[in-house]
Write an enzyme that holds these catalytic residues in place. Sequence first.
Site, mmCIF file in Angstrom:
data_model
loop_
_atom_site.group_PDB
_atom_site.id
_atom_site.type_symbol
_atom_site.label_atom_id
_atom_site.label_comp_id
_atom_site.label_asym_id
_atom_site.label_seq_id
_atom_site.Cartn_x
_atom_site.Cartn_y
_atom_site.Cartn_z
ATOM 1 N N LYS A 130 0.721 -1.271 0.006
ATOM 2 C CA LYS A 130 -0.015 0.060 -0.229
ATOM 3 C C LYS A 130 0.808 1.243 0.108
ATOM 4 O O LYS A 130 0.433 2.334 -0.597
ATOM 5 C CB LYS A 130 -1.050 -0.002 1.294
ATOM 6 C CG LYS A 130 -1.847 -1.166 1.285
ATOM 7 C CD LYS A 130 -2.870 -1.369 0.193
ATOM 8 C CE LYS A 130 -4.243 -2.132 0.349
ATOM 9 N NZ LYS A 130 -3.749 -3.527 0.914
HETATM 10 C C1 LIG Z 1 -4.729 -4.744 0.621
HETATM 11 C C2 LIG Z 1 -3.977 -5.849 0.441
HETATM 12 C C3 LIG Z 1 -4.169 -6.959 -0.443
HETATM 13 C C4 LIG Z 1 -5.601 -6.849 -1.150
HETATM 14 O O1 LIG Z 1 -5.283 -5.851 -2.280
HETATM 15 P P1 LIG Z 1 -6.515 -5.264 -3.282
HETATM 16 O O2 LIG Z 1 -6.006 -4.344 -3.766
HETATM 17 O O3 LIG Z 1 -7.617 -4.721 -2.171
HETATM 18 O O4 LIG Z 1 -7.134 -6.283 -4.005
HETATM 19 C C5 LIG Z 1 -3.527 -8.266 -0.378
HETATM 20 N N1 LIG Z 1 -2.490 -8.344 0.590
HETATM 21 C C6 LIG Z 1 -2.318 -7.371 1.622
HETATM 22 C C7 LIG Z 1 -0.735 -7.434 2.570
HETATM 23 C C8 LIG Z 1 -2.952 -6.108 1.604
HETATM 24 O O5 LIG Z 1 -2.510 -4.992 2.292
#
Ligand SMILES: *Cc1c(COP(=O)(O)O)cnc(C)c1O
Length: 482
Positions: A130
């Site tokens: 993120k």
């Molecule tokens: C947010 C997240 C996901 C999923 O990603 P999306 O964009 O919501 O599909 C997978 N793994 C981790 C560690 C995350 O923080």
Amino acid sequence: MGLRELAHAKDINGETLGKILKYLSTRGSDQIIGFEETLLAGLAPDGGLYVPAEWPAVWNGPDTRRLSYAEDAARLMEPFVNGEIDSAALNAITRDAYSEFQHKDVAPLVEIGDGHWLLELFHGPTLSFKDFALQVLSRLFDHVLQRKGERLTVIGATSGDTGSAAIAACQGRSNLDIFVLHPLGLISDVQRRQMTSVVAENVHNIAIEGTFDDCQRLVKAMFNDRAFRYDLALAAINSINWARILAQVVYYHVAASRLNDWPPTFAVPTGNFGDVYAGYVAHRTGLPVKRLIVATNRNDILTQSLTTGKHWLGDVTPTITPSMDIQVASNFERLLFEIYDRNGVEISRRMEALGSDGGFTIEAERLNKARTLFTGIAIDETLTLAEMGRVHAETGLLIDPHTAVGVAAARTFVTTENGPVISLATADPAKFPDSVERATGRRPKTPERLAEALVSDEHCDVLPRDLNTLQAYIRSRSRVGT
Ligand SMILES: *Cc1c(COP(=O)(O)O)cnc(C)c1O
């Protein structure tokens, strides 16, 4: 307002309007806007999500120029930003954003088996992928707001990792107040503490008595309340915000450009369909992609949709991969828009059905279009833990459970004839130490960046799942308009 923005873009570029990349909503309103407006708006006024009106070709082939990750990011984002933020400013933003990452490659590729690569996306400040988007997003906000002399109220819902990444990116910025909703008791201790340990006047943590889907619904409801939205100048940090997707497109291009063998398959652990949709955008902008594996946990609405066409909401079951405990996968709407030939009226109708009837069924001919590129695979907890154990036994690497869902899905799908596979490693194992220890007998070392969060005091308010209460809370604390 669309026209004013377009005229402005024309001034900057001195080019015809036809050459400027515009954005439109997935729900069919005819409003067309520029990049900066999508950045600040988040959700379109008709409730839809913004997508580019066309797909510029940005794929450059194998990496011979050896640009830094930050330079590549600016290069790849530029056609979408369209001169609204000039090249020098964009380069400064990505340079600054990715200087916060602790690996020289920013997104290193590590081979874990024959032709099977892990793309490590967890070397940023809060140790999940993120950070890639949010470090850029907060700086884009800052850049635009400084120029305009304005402030924003940033709101977002988190299933765990978005919140900490957004808070880390926004804390202390004088033109932003940030409010992050998380589902009370449904994220891991580490994830919660990464958010609630932050002490900054502009940061507000809210635990909602409900699920992540409830949090996301509240965020969308605040955006759909026009008066509230404009009074507080709301901005979105969730992947409903196009700029977040855009920043994530970069690592697909960069990773593929480092391989010798094409086209790659990407395995993507998926919750809100944001990350894997970024892979789709990479493909639409020229990157050769063999297949995108949508790896889900037992909250498998997306796997169901891609295998049967049935997109029906179920209850959310908590798992060891909390960031994927989602039923309402917002960004799936962006893919639906494509498979319904960009017919916003058709999308509106289906999104209404999702709200009123709890779902809809995708017709076979439409579904087949998605299935030419996407494969949905659901992985249960037993397999997830077994995969973590297997990777550790075979390579000595610890992987986090979200990453393991993707790796396990890749393993069930891929044979050696399928070519190279890149599994996205979305979080540092240290964010999920209990699951890692359960699977491997090893407890990951706590990185320095995390250690302090684990012992600091926590700052968070608990609120019911109620829009009015939440809006009153935010109104009384946001500095916008004061
Ligand atoms: C947010 C997240 C996901 C999923 O990603 P999306 O964009 O919501 O599909 C997978 N793994 C981790 C560690 C995350 O923080």
